[in-house]
Structures are given as structure tokens and as C-alpha cells.
Design an enzyme around this catalytic site. Structure first.
Site, mmCIF file in Angstrom:
data_model
loop_
_atom_site.group_PDB
_atom_site.id
_atom_site.type_symbol
_atom_site.label_atom_id
_atom_site.label_comp_id
_atom_site.label_asym_id
_atom_site.label_seq_id
_atom_site.Cartn_x
_atom_site.Cartn_y
_atom_site.Cartn_z
ATOM 1 C CD GLU A 1 -3.928 -9.993 8.861
ATOM 2 O OE1 GLU A 1 -4.193 -10.440 7.468
ATOM 3 O OE2 GLU A 1 -3.338 -8.933 8.972
ATOM 4 C CG HIS B 1 -6.792 -1.571 2.997
ATOM 5 N ND1 HIS B 1 -6.777 -0.921 4.403
ATOM 6 C CD2 HIS B 1 -8.261 -1.340 2.648
ATOM 7 C CE1 HIS B 1 -7.926 -0.839 4.844
ATOM 8 N NE2 HIS B 1 -8.885 -0.965 3.686
ATOM 9 N NE ARG C 1 -6.455 6.751 4.122
ATOM 10 C CZ ARG C 1 -6.725 6.756 5.344
ATOM 11 N NH1 ARG C 1 -5.785 6.485 6.130
ATOM 12 N NH2 ARG C 1 -7.914 7.237 5.780
ATOM 13 C CG HIS C 2 -2.948 3.009 0.886
ATOM 14 N ND1 HIS C 2 -4.027 2.060 0.805
ATOM 15 C CD2 HIS C 2 -3.154 3.228 2.018
ATOM 16 C CE1 HIS C 2 -4.505 1.757 1.911
ATOM 17 N NE2 HIS C 2 -3.945 2.522 2.673
ATOM 18 C CG ASP D 1 -2.084 -0.855 1.187
ATOM 19 O OD1 ASP D 1 -2.587 -1.340 -0.095
ATOM 20 O OD2 ASP D 1 -2.535 -1.218 2.312
ATOM 21 C CG HIS D 2 2.253 2.483 3.288
ATOM 22 N ND1 HIS D 2 1.141 3.547 3.515
ATOM 23 C CD2 HIS D 2 1.692 1.548 4.367
ATOM 24 C CE1 HIS D 2 0.453 3.273 4.468
ATOM 25 N NE2 HIS D 2 0.684 2.231 4.971
ATOM 26 C CB THR E 1 -2.880 2.456 9.865
ATOM 27 O OG1 THR E 1 -2.921 1.368 9.389
ATOM 28 C CG2 THR E 1 -2.721 2.606 11.428
ATOM 29 C CB THR E 2 -6.636 -1.087 9.809
ATOM 30 O OG1 THR E 2 -6.726 -0.904 8.331
ATOM 31 C CG2 THR E 2 -8.005 -1.834 10.063
ATOM 32 C CG HIS F 1 -1.935 -2.844 11.997
ATOM 33 N ND1 HIS F 1 -1.415 -1.934 12.514
ATOM 34 C CD2 HIS F 1 -2.782 -2.578 10.951
ATOM 35 C CE1 HIS F 1 -1.979 -0.778 12.003
ATOM 36 N NE2 HIS F 1 -2.680 -1.283 10.979
ATOM 37 N N GLY F 2 1.743 -3.267 11.998
ATOM 38 C CA GLY F 2 2.875 -2.571 12.910
ATOM 39 C C GLY F 2 4.157 -3.568 13.217
ATOM 40 N NE ARG G 1 6.925 15.571 -5.608
ATOM 41 C CZ ARG G 1 7.950 15.678 -6.274
ATOM 42 N NH1 ARG G 1 8.485 15.284 -7.303
ATOM 43 N NH2 ARG G 1 9.287 16.299 -5.549
HETATM 44 N N1 PXP Z 1 -2.868 -6.628 8.006
HETATM 45 C C1 PXP Z 1 -4.189 -5.831 8.017
HETATM 46 C C2 PXP Z 1 -5.435 -6.652 8.002
HETATM 47 C C3 PXP Z 1 -3.972 -4.500 7.673
HETATM 48 O O1 PXP Z 1 -4.905 -3.605 7.735
HETATM 49 C C4 PXP Z 1 -2.580 -3.819 7.425
HETATM 50 C C5 PXP Z 1 -2.540 -2.517 7.365
HETATM 51 O O2 PXP Z 1 -3.042 -2.181 6.245
HETATM 52 C C6 PXP Z 1 -1.457 -4.790 7.895
HETATM 53 C C7 PXP Z 1 -1.859 -6.076 7.927
HETATM 54 C C8 PXP Z 1 -0.142 -4.294 7.559
HETATM 55 O O3 PXP Z 1 0.204 -3.401 8.632
HETATM 56 P P1 PXP Z 1 1.532 -2.676 8.463
HETATM 57 O O4 PXP Z 1 1.453 -1.658 7.290
HETATM 58 O O5 PXP Z 1 1.659 -1.746 9.709
HETATM 59 O O6 PXP Z 1 2.653 -3.744 8.599
#
Ligand code: PXP
Length: 249
Positions: free
Chosen positions: A156, A48, A54-55, A14-15, A105-106, A199-200, A23
Site C-alpha cells: 500500500e 488499525h 487509542r481508537h 478507526d475514527h 497518525t501513521t 492516507h489523507g 466519551r
Molecule cells: N492506509 C493506511 C495503511 C493507514 O495507516 C491509514 C490511516 O490509518 C489509512 C490508509 C487511512 O488514512 P486516512 O484516515 O488519512 O484516510
């Protein structure tokens, strides 16, 4: 069950799209990053499509579906618009996540227990189309039980709180959160669900999570894309893979 299963790594791109969108240009290309991630050992690609785009955007979903050789895990909110998009593309997996426009973020897990009837109906056509449905939830037993009844094949578990507590140096609470994640993984696995987490996660936090034997997949994005600035995406993924394998050994 012992930790004999190889833990899959899903790389969230995504990022790369966030950077591109900053840009308003076509660079950097999320598909190119996804192909590099595959070459570096990613077992799947996660992306996502948010309501506000946004991404990644709709055209990215089509490009990923056409270009990837590994499975796409398509994260989305449980809305009719997203259901139509998922059914049109039929990715390997759909991960349902809560979504609020104002969040960065989520931020939390899905309230499956509080929305069970709607989510069960929402999942049915996705399942019928051959899509593996995953629910992004916290470790609360009531959420896990509702997920098991909903028709989803996978949960998850949200590791965001664990990672935040680590970053804040609140190690006693962090360790309690890890115990709760472990118990959640055990409970979900016992109810017949495949268990993922994410996540994170970063190089410091991945080990203790990867060591949870019931887990089959981790999804990691933001840290890997950030670390790519310093060491390159391929080496960042390879180092994450190495740490996952070390924790699992
Ligand atoms: N899993 C889910 C369900 C998420 O929504 C995200 C963030 O989009 C991630 C994993 C990955 O999280 P991170 O980008 O913080 O590693």
C-alpha cells in the site's frame, strides 16, 4: 495494463472509535459504521489496532470479524502481540504499518529495506494462516524491491505526502510526488505485487490517485468520517466512490 480493473474502496472506521473513546461510552459503535459503509458500497473495512488502543480495541476486532460481510483489512504494527491477535482472528488481510506512540497518525512508510530479514520472518506465519499480507510503504524503489522479496502479496503506497502538499498549495512538489507514486505503482505491479494506496485522501485529492491504472484498492478513513458529520457516512462514501469511478473512466 490499462485502467480496466475496478478500484476497490476500503473504508477505515478507526475514527468512529476515536469519537466513542472521547466519551468513554459505547457510542458511536464502529461496527454499526462499518455495516453502514458496506451498505453504501465499501468493498472492505479497514481498522488499525494500535499498541495504545487509542481508537479500535480488541473487542472491536472480534465484533468486526463476527459482523462484517466484506473483508477486514487489519492494520497493525509488526509486533509479536499483534501477530498473535492476527493469527487468532485470521482476517482477510493484514496491513503492516510503522507505529510510534507519540505520532498523531501513521506518518511514514515501513522501512522494509532496513528490516527485511525480520519482516520476512514475521510475514511467513501470517501467510501460512491464509492471511493476505500488505506492507504500507513509500514509493522508494528500494522499499518496493524489498517488499517484493518479503513474501507480502500487496504493497500500500503512502499518499500522505501527496495530500499534505496539495493542502499546503505546493502544487509543483505535489505533482512531482504524484509522478513518483505513479512510478512506484508501476514498479511494484511489475514485480508481481498487488498495489493499494491510502492516507489523507479526500474528495479533492482522490481523483489523480484513483487514475493510476495499477492500483487495485484505496483505503480512506479520516476524511470520510469527518465528512459524515456534514452529509452523512453513506452519502460521503457514495461521493468518494463516484469520484474514484469518474477518475478511472
Ligand atoms: N492506509 C493506511 C495503511 C493507514 O495507516 C491509514 C490511516 O490509518 C489509512 C490508509 C487511512 O488514512 P486516512 O484516515 O488519512 O484516510
Amino acid at each position: 495494463m490499462t485502467a480496466t480493473h475496478r478500484l476497490r474502496l476500503g473504508v477505515n472506521i478507526d475514527h468512529v472509535a476515536t469519537l466513542r473513546n472521547a466519551r468513554g461510552s459505547a457510542y458511536p459503535d464502529p461496527l454499526r459504521a462499518a455495516l453502514l459503509a458496506e451498505a453504501a458500497g465499501a468493498d472492505g473495512i479497514t481498522a488499525h489496532l494500535r499498541e495504545d488502543r487509542r481508537h479500535i480495541r480488541d473487542a472491536d476486532v472480534a465484533a468486526l470479524m463476527a459482523g462484517l460481510s466484506r473483508p477486514l483489512n487489519f492494520e497493525m504494527a509488526a509486533t509479536p502481540e499483534m501477530q498473535d491477535i492476527a493469527l487468532a482472528h485470521r482476517p482477510h488481510a493484514v496491513c503492516l504499518v510503522p507505529e510510534r506512540r507519540e505520532e498523531r497518525t501513521t506518518e511514514g512508510g515501513l522501512d522494509v529495506a532496513g528490516d527485511e530479514v525480520r519482516l520476512t520472518a514475521f510475514i511467513a506465519p501470517l501467510r501460512a494462516a491464509g492471511i493476505r499480507v500488505s506492507l504500507f510503504i513509500g514509493h522508494a524503489p528500494a522499499q518496493i524491491a524489498a517488499a517484493a522479496r518479503s513474501g507480502a502479496a500487496v504493497v500500500e503506497l503512502h499518499t500522505g505526502a501527496y495530500c499534505d502538499l496539495h493542502a499546503e498549495g505546493r502544487f509543483v512538489e505535489r505533482d512531482a510526488e504524484l509522478v513518483a507514486l505513479r512510478q512506484g505503482a508501476e514498479l511494484a505491479f511489475g514485480q508481481g505485487l498487488e498495489v493499494h494506496a491510502g492516507h489523507g485522501l479526500n474528495f479533492e485529492t482522490v481523483g489523480p490517485v484513483a487514475a493510476i491504472p495499477q492500483l487495485r484498492e484505496l483505503n480512506i478513513g479520516h476524511f470520510l468520517i469527518g465528512e459524515a458529520v456534514f452529509i452523512g457516512l453513506g452519502p460521503a462514501i457514495a461521493e468518494m466512490r463516484r469520484r474514484m469511478d469518474e477518475a478511472r473512466a
